[in-house]
Design a protein around this motif. Structure first.
Motif, PDB file in Angstrom:
ATOM      1  N   GLU A   1       0.840  -1.199   0.000  1.00 45.26           N
ATOM      2  CA  GLU A   1       0.000   0.000   0.000  1.00 45.26           C
ATOM      3  C   GLU A   1       0.875   1.248   0.000  1.00 45.26           C
ATOM      4  O   GLU A   1       1.928   1.281   0.615  1.00 45.26           O
TER       5      GLU A   1
ATOM      6  N   VAL B   1      -4.747   5.703   2.426  1.00 42.14           N
ATOM      7  CA  VAL B   1      -4.132   4.814   1.441  1.00 42.14           C
ATOM      8  C   VAL B   1      -4.399   5.409   0.060  1.00 42.14           C
ATOM      9  O   VAL B   1      -5.538   5.647  -0.320  1.00 42.14           O
TER      10      VAL B   1
ATOM     11  N   ARG C   1      -3.137   0.643  -3.858  1.00 39.88           N
ATOM     12  CA  ARG C   1      -2.817  -0.709  -3.349  1.00 39.88           C
ATOM     13  C   ARG C   1      -2.050  -1.470  -4.385  1.00 39.88           C
ATOM     14  O   ARG C   1      -2.186  -1.352  -5.514  1.00 39.88           O
TER      15      ARG C   1
END
Length: 128
Positions: free
Chosen positions: A116, A125, A128
């Motif tokens: 991440e 985040v 990913r």
């Protein structure tokens, strides 16, 4: 263009000239200036270009040294590879070739072991 290897004939003549002992001489091989290694080549022999020019195309007997594996490794990793890398960097710079910037070059982005990418300012985040 990579430099060519020595011919079998040149290798045989260099090995004969060496008397079965390493021909590495001096600081490039991790030795004192002017000192010759003289290790027996019965444990393995490699053939090194004496000319320090990384792009040498001289594959003559005069430019060929029969050296032990240890001496060749010292010169290759301590001198030859760094010099060749510096030459490529200088050529790239002169030609306007720049290193590709990573998408993570931003100071606030960090990639975690999980893969991440996190924005350090917000903790979110990003990918990913």
């Amino acid at each position: 263009m990579a430099r060519r290897e020595f011919t079998k004939t040149t290798k045989r003549e260099a090995l004969k000239r060496s008397g079965g002992l390493c021909e590495a001489v001096g600081e490039w091989y991790g030795l004192q200036g002017g000192q010759r290694c003289n290790a027996p080549l019965s444990y393995g022999v490699e053939f090194d270009h004496i000319d320090l020019d990384a792009n040498s195309k001289d594959n003559s007997l005069e430019n060929c040294a029969a050296v032990c594996i240890d001496c060749h490794r010292v010169k290759t990793f301590g001198h030859d590879i760094p010099v060749a890398a510096k030459t490529r960097r200088q050529q790239d710079k002169a030609r306007g070739i720049k290193k590709r910037k990573s998408s993570l070059s931003h100071p606030y982005l960090k990639k975690k072991l999980s893969g991440e990418v996190v924005d350090l300012r917000t903790g979110e985040v990003v990918s990913r």
